[in-house]
Design a protein around this motif. Structure first.
Motif, PDB file in Angstrom:
ATOM      1  N   UNK A  64      10.926  -0.664  10.637  1.00 21.89           N
ATOM      2  CA  UNK A  64      11.490  -0.147   9.404  1.00 21.89           C
ATOM      3  C   UNK A  64      10.540   0.775   8.673  1.00 21.89           C
ATOM      4  N   UNK A  65      10.842   1.012   7.394  1.00 20.39           N
ATOM      5  CA  UNK A  65      10.078   1.955   6.575  1.00 20.39           C
ATOM      6  C   UNK A  65       9.790   1.320   5.219  1.00 20.39           C
ATOM      7  N   UNK A  66       8.505   1.333   4.853  1.00 23.31           N
ATOM      8  CA  UNK A  66       8.102   0.843   3.537  1.00 23.31           C
ATOM      9  C   UNK A  66       7.918   2.046   2.617  1.00 23.31           C
ATOM     10  N   UNK A  67       8.587   2.089   1.449  1.00 24.02           N
ATOM     11  CA  UNK A  67       8.542   3.280   0.597  1.00 24.02           C
ATOM     12  C   UNK A  67       7.231   3.481  -0.141  1.00 24.02           C
ATOM     13  N   UNK A  68       6.352   2.476  -0.165  1.00 24.71           N
ATOM     14  CA  UNK A  68       5.089   2.599  -0.876  1.00 24.71           C
ATOM     15  C   UNK A  68       5.111   1.867  -2.202  1.00 24.71           C
ATOM     16  N   UNK A  69       3.942   1.367  -2.613  1.00 25.58           N
ATOM     17  CA  UNK A  69       3.861   0.585  -3.844  1.00 25.58           C
ATOM     18  C   UNK A  69       4.327   1.380  -5.056  1.00 25.58           C
ATOM     19  N   UNK A  70       4.044   2.684  -5.076  1.00 24.68           N
ATOM     20  CA  UNK A  70       4.402   3.508  -6.232  1.00 24.68           C
ATOM     21  C   UNK A  70       5.895   3.773  -6.307  1.00 24.68           C
ATOM     22  N   UNK A  71       6.571   3.751  -5.167  1.00 25.18           N
ATOM     23  CA  UNK A  71       7.959   4.212  -5.114  1.00 25.18           C
ATOM     24  C   UNK A  71       8.988   3.116  -4.868  1.00 25.18           C
ATOM     25  N   UNK A  94       0.817  -1.207   0.000  1.00 28.43           N
ATOM     26  CA  UNK A  94       0.000   0.000   0.000  1.00 28.43           C
ATOM     27  C   UNK A  94       0.849   1.254   0.000  1.00 28.43           C
ATOM     28  N   UNK A  95       0.397   2.260   0.750  1.00 28.44           N
ATOM     29  CA  UNK A  95       1.119   3.533   0.802  1.00 28.44           C
ATOM     30  C   UNK A  95       2.349   3.429   1.702  1.00 28.44           C
ATOM     31  N   UNK A  96       3.203   4.413   1.585  1.00 30.44           N
ATOM     32  CA  UNK A  96       4.438   4.418   2.370  1.00 30.44           C
ATOM     33  C   UNK A  96       4.138   4.635   3.845  1.00 30.44           C
ATOM     34  N   UNK A  97       5.099   4.247   4.681  1.00 38.96           N
ATOM     35  CA  UNK A  97       4.952   4.481   6.107  1.00 38.96           C
ATOM     36  C   UNK A  97       5.748   3.489   6.924  1.00 38.96           C
TER      37      UNK A  97
END
Length: 361
Positions: free
Chosen positions: A172-179, A164-167
């Motif tokens: 850790x940190x997920x950059x988001x599906x788009x990025x 899904x979206x970043x956060x």
């Protein structure tokens, strides 16, 4: 055995032909793409280092570069913000705007009220040594426009899995599906451009690939799942032109062709923009053999389908090794203790066969 020998010669020809895909850009003129594994990694590392002829200053050089390179192709005058996802317009004076996807290009600075700043995709403090504000710390292939608050939220958290979206994702940190593809290709570029200072495992959580303990497997997955965008291409083209006011002279080869990462490290088969892996076989398209030439007399086979048989055939048509119902770990099969030489590696699954030429030395 003669029949196998004839088949082997035919397979060699087809594999060599499949490597004939080539980039359109003259940047790679004369580059040897008949390489894979660490040989290709090292050759690309040399290429992007020797052509990086303009070193930008962190300020104002990078600021000015990002105003151009990070422009939204659909909204001139605005920059796209890494990790952002909201399409709403940033309200003047609002401090609750860290999920926004774009900003006015001239609203750069450190104010959280509708301004953007420079995100170090590879965290500055995690470099060995610290990236600082020159060299790796001022490489515009690596720095991206980002909302001030969101940049602070990410901080120097390591990238990790998510959806899904970043956060935040665990610690850790997920950059988001788009990025996520952008992030993967940037980190792979930094590893090749600054191989000792920007080791990917210092910035990413998770397991690594067998052939390279510095390469997290998740980056290869993100690179395959999120294809290159027009936005990434525009950045690459601008920064490549050393005659541009803020051009560096070099390119990110993983934006030019994400499949180069597959050739180097294996893993899921990424987008092949040059047709290097041209094939009509779905089965063959989902196979990756790496490193090639082999390292330490070992070859890995990544397959998204279960292999029923693996055969190693020498150029005289002799069957050197045959494994029926081989066992895989995370979709990866490993052949060890291979004798030096040139071979055809034949793999079978579901009534389909595919072959790859390999070199062991």
């Amino acid at each position: 055995m003669r029949k196998i020998y004839s088949l082997a010669l035919g397979l060699i020809a087809s594999v060599v032909f499949a490597q004939d895909g080539a980039p359109a850009t003259p940047y790679y003129n004369g580059f040897n793409f008949n390489q894979s594994g660490m040989a290709l990694k090292n050759a690309l590392s040399t290429k992007i280092t020797t052509t990086h002829i303009n070193e930008l200053s962190y300020s104002p050089g990078v600021w000015n570069a990002l105003k151009v390179t990070d422009q939204d192709p659909d909204n001139p005058g605005f920059v796209l913000l890494l990790y952002g996802f909201s399409e709403s317009v940033c309200p003047a004076g609002s401090s609750n705007d860290d999920d926004h996807r774009r900003r006015n290009a001239n609203n750069n600075g450190g104010d959280p009220n509708c301004e953007w700043n420079r995100e170090h995709v590879y965290p500055q403090s995690l470099g060995t040594p610290d990236l600082g504000q020159e060299g790796a710390g001022a490489d515009a292939h690596h720095l991206r426009a980002c909302d001030v608050d969101r940049n602070g939220q990410r901080g120097n958290k390591l990238y990790t899995t998510g959806s899904g979206n970043s956060g935040n994702s665990g610690s850790g940190w997920y950059p988001g599906d788009e990025w996520k593809g952008d992030v993967a290709r940037i980190l792979m570029y930094m590893y090749l451009r600054y191989p000792n200072q920007c080791v990917p495992t210092n910035a990413v959580m998770g397991n690594t690939v067998t052939s390279d303990p510095n390469m997290p497997a998740i980056l290869l997955q993100w690179n395959a799942e999120d294809p290159v965008s027009e936005y990434e291409d525009n950045r690459n083209i601008y920064l490549n032109n050393a005659n541009n006011a803020w051009g560096q002279g070099n390119r990110n080869p993983f934006i030019d062709n994400p499949y180069l990462a597959t050739l180097i490290w294996g893993g899921p088969v990424a987008q092949d923009r040059w047709g290097i892996n041209a094939t009509d076989s779905f089965f063959e398209a989902k196979l990756t053999v790496y490193p090639n030439p082999a390292a330490n007399n070992e070859i890995n086979i990544y397959s998204e389908t279960n292999l029923e048989e693996i055969q190693l055939i020498n150029l005289n048509g002799q069957l050197i090794q045959q494994i029926q119902k081989p066992k895989a770990v995370n979709n990866t099969y490993q052949l060890q203790n291979l004798p030096d030489g040139f071979y055809i590696l034949k793999m079978t699954s579901g009534g389909q066969s595919a072959a790859k030429k390999i070199i062991v030395n």
